[in-house]
Design a protein around this motif. Structure first.
Motif, short mmCIF file in Angstrom:
data_model
loop_
_atom_site.label_atom_id
_atom_site.label_comp_id
_atom_site.label_asym_id
_atom_site.label_seq_id
_atom_site.Cartn_x
_atom_site.Cartn_y
_atom_site.Cartn_z
N LEU A 161 0.83 -1.20 0.00
CA LEU A 161 0.00 0.00 0.00
C LEU A 161 0.87 1.25 0.00
O LEU A 161 1.90 1.32 0.67
N GLY A 162 0.43 2.26 -0.75
CA GLY A 162 1.11 3.55 -0.75
C GLY A 162 2.37 3.61 -1.57
O GLY A 162 3.05 4.64 -1.59
N GLU A 163 2.69 2.53 -2.30
CA GLU A 163 3.89 2.57 -3.14
C GLU A 163 3.59 3.25 -4.47
O GLU A 163 2.44 3.34 -4.90
N ASN A 164 4.63 3.72 -5.13
CA ASN A 164 4.44 4.44 -6.38
C ASN A 164 3.87 3.53 -7.46
O ASN A 164 4.35 2.42 -7.65
N PRO A 165 2.83 3.99 -8.19
CA PRO A 165 2.26 3.16 -9.25
C PRO A 165 3.24 2.96 -10.40
O PRO A 165 4.09 3.81 -10.65
N LYS A 166 3.13 1.80 -11.07
CA LYS A 166 4.00 1.47 -12.19
C LYS A 166 3.19 1.55 -13.49
O LYS A 166 1.97 1.49 -13.49
N ASP A 167 3.91 1.68 -14.60
CA ASP A 167 3.23 1.70 -15.89
C ASP A 167 3.41 0.38 -16.63
O ASP A 167 3.08 0.27 -17.80
N GLU A 168 3.95 -0.63 -15.94
CA GLU A 168 4.08 -1.96 -16.51
C GLU A 168 3.92 -2.99 -15.40
O GLU A 168 4.11 -2.69 -14.22
N LEU A 169 3.55 -4.22 -15.79
CA LEU A 169 3.36 -5.27 -14.80
C LEU A 169 4.72 -5.79 -14.33
O LEU A 169 5.48 -6.35 -15.12
N ILE A 170 5.01 -5.60 -13.07
CA ILE A 170 6.23 -6.11 -12.46
C ILE A 170 5.82 -7.06 -11.35
O ILE A 170 5.07 -6.68 -10.45
N TYR A 171 6.29 -8.29 -11.43
CA TYR A 171 5.83 -9.33 -10.52
C TYR A 171 6.83 -9.61 -9.40
O TYR A 171 8.04 -9.61 -9.61
N ASN A 172 6.30 -9.83 -8.21
CA ASN A 172 7.05 -10.40 -7.10
C ASN A 172 6.44 -11.75 -6.77
O ASN A 172 5.28 -12.02 -7.11
N THR A 173 7.21 -12.61 -6.13
CA THR A 173 6.70 -13.91 -5.68
C THR A 173 7.01 -14.08 -4.20
O THR A 173 8.15 -13.89 -3.77
N LEU A 174 6.00 -14.40 -3.43
CA LEU A 174 6.15 -14.64 -2.00
C LEU A 174 6.11 -16.14 -1.76
O LEU A 174 5.15 -16.81 -2.13
N TRP A 175 7.19 -16.68 -1.18
CA TRP A 175 7.30 -18.12 -0.93
C TRP A 175 7.29 -18.37 0.57
O TRP A 175 8.08 -17.81 1.32
N VAL A 176 6.36 -19.22 1.03
CA VAL A 176 6.24 -19.55 2.45
C VAL A 176 6.54 -21.04 2.61
O VAL A 176 5.82 -21.89 2.07
N SER A 177 7.59 -21.37 3.32
CA SER A 177 8.01 -22.76 3.44
C SER A 177 7.13 -23.51 4.43
O SER A 177 6.31 -22.93 5.14
N ASN A 178 7.30 -24.82 4.50
CA ASN A 178 6.57 -25.64 5.45
C ASN A 178 6.85 -25.16 6.87
O ASN A 178 7.97 -24.78 7.21
N GLY A 179 5.80 -25.20 7.70
CA GLY A 179 5.94 -24.77 9.08
C GLY A 179 5.77 -23.28 9.29
O GLY A 179 5.87 -22.80 10.42
N GLU A 180 5.52 -22.52 8.22
CA GLU A 180 5.36 -21.06 8.31
C GLU A 180 4.02 -20.63 7.76
O GLU A 180 3.38 -21.34 6.99
N ARG A 181 3.58 -19.42 8.15
CA ARG A 181 2.41 -18.76 7.55
C ARG A 181 2.75 -17.28 7.40
O ARG A 181 3.48 -16.72 8.21
#
Length: 397
Positions: A161-181
């Motif tokens: 929230l509140g980050e600068n808008p982009k003019d192209e799709l830039i992807y991040n990936t969030l990985w949560v390992s076993n035993g975590e949430r």
């Protein structure tokens, strides 16, 4: 293939006015085209060689790819082929999956599904490929290697929230390992809770006029911010869940035979991915119901359920209701970050109903063993359930 040449020139030099117009028309024609360009762009930014795009023969490449995919082995690359158009698949696979088209010796059968990261805990993978480990405690302002801020983390929550808008799709990936949430708040205020052993690929900023699409492997609970002009789509394997604003849970681990969607409130539409869609396949799910989507049959069934059973994991609970022990094992492995080897085949199809909260893995297994006699051994995070002991036959006097 003209598009391949335009992509190459776009990334390596500069397009002329007419070329730029043609490229932008292709890029905006579909989400699949955007996905293709971003995939190749990411590959190039990580040092990949894209020079052969200028020499790409699309039809020959496609025939080669199709022959290679007659193997019985399935992996993430094949999912890409199923979910994009013919020539889109050529560009992604020919560049990223290997060098089989351009004379390399790699065999697609040797290409296995590569995990996003081999690190434990919670990791965010940026568009550039940079990995940042996240702590479940404390505050952290997240910046990339170039010093650009892209989000903030507080406790077990990541926020865009509140980050600068982009003019192209830039992807991040969030990985949560076993035993975590962990959970993430996207740029549109949509709140997503990720369960153990799950990953979510999402845009840093959603673009005006485009649907809000994220890609899930594993299990997540969604609280979608309402926006009638921009439907929200969760893509998992060969199924899309489309919503406008609602609360629902998606269970979509790659090793499972089905994708389960539980609707808490609002409404969602389940759609097969474009390459597998048939007239009448779409399904509207009502609140308080679950949809079981069979990946192989590409078909769904629904029934009314107690939604609390399917969302209790967010409170750290494990709830099993008439579940096979073989399926319980998978959930225990993810929840406790352990590996369980069950040598007692008689247990696999046995049904159990139970609820656990703060119990250790030892206490959980002990509870099951008290109902159905079996022995187990725990060595660090490795658990072995022994074969059914043989009855001792006493000699007659």
């Amino acid at each position: 293939m003209e598009v391949a040449r335009l992509i190459y020139k776009k990334l390596t030099s500069k397009l002329g006015p007419n070329e730029n117009l043609e490229f932008n028309q292709w890029l905006s024609a579909s989400e699949e085209n955007e996905f293709v360009f971003q995939s190749i762009r990411n590959y190039y930014k990580k040092g990949g060689d894209i020079s052969k795009l200028n020499q790409l023969d699309a039809d020959s490449a496609w025939n080669n790819i199709r022959e290679k995919f007659t193997s019985t082995k399935r992996n993430r690359v094949i999912h890409i082929v199923k979910s994009t158009y013919k020539y889109a698949a050529i560009l992604i696979i020919a560049l990223i999956a290997g060098y089989f088209y351009w004379g390399g010796n790699n065999d697609l059968n040797e290409i296995t599904e590569v995990p996003i990261t081999d690190k434990d805990g919670v990791v965010i993978v940026l568009d550039s490929g940079e990995e940042i480990a996240l702590s479940p405690t404390g505050k952290q302002e997240l910046v990339d290697k170039a010093g650009n801020k892209f989000g903030e983390k507080e406790g077990h929550q990541l926020s865009y929230l509140g980050e600068n808008p982009k003019d192209e799709l830039i992807y991040n990936t969030l990985w949560v390992s076993n035993g975590e949430r962990f959970d993430v708040v996207l740029s549109d205020s949509t709140h997503i809770y990720l369960n153990s052993g799950s990953s979510l690929r999402y845009p840093v900023t959603f673009l005006p006029g485009k649907k809000r699409q994220v890609f899930l492997e594993g299990e997540a609970f969604f609280e979608v911010s309402k926006d009638k002009k921009h439907p929200f789509v969760v893509t998992s394997a060969n199924m899309d869940v489309e919503v406008l604003g609602t609360k629902f849970n998606v269970y979509a681990y790659p090793e499972e035979d089905s994708i389960n969607t539980v609707l808490v409130e609002g409404s969602v539409r389940l759609n097969p991915n474009p390459s597998e869609i048939k007239k009448g396949d779409s399904l509207i799910l009502q609140p308080g119901h679950i949809a079981y989507w069979d990946k192989k049959m590409v078909a769904a069934s629904t029934k009314k359920v107690d939604t609390d059973i399917y969302t209790s994991w967010m409170d750290g609970k494990l709830v099993f209701k008439g579940m096979r022990f073989r399926d319980i094992i998978k959930r225990l492995e993810r929840h406790y970050n352990v590996s369980i080897s069950n040598q007692n085949d008689n247990l696999n199809e046995r049904l159990f109903t139970a609820t656990f909260d703060v119990e250790t893995i030892d206490e959980v297994l002990s509870t099951f063993a008290s109902e159905t006699k079996f022995e187990y051994e725990i060595k660090e995070n490795q658990i072995t359930i022994s074969k059914q002991p043989q009855k001792t036959i006493k000699p007659m006097k």
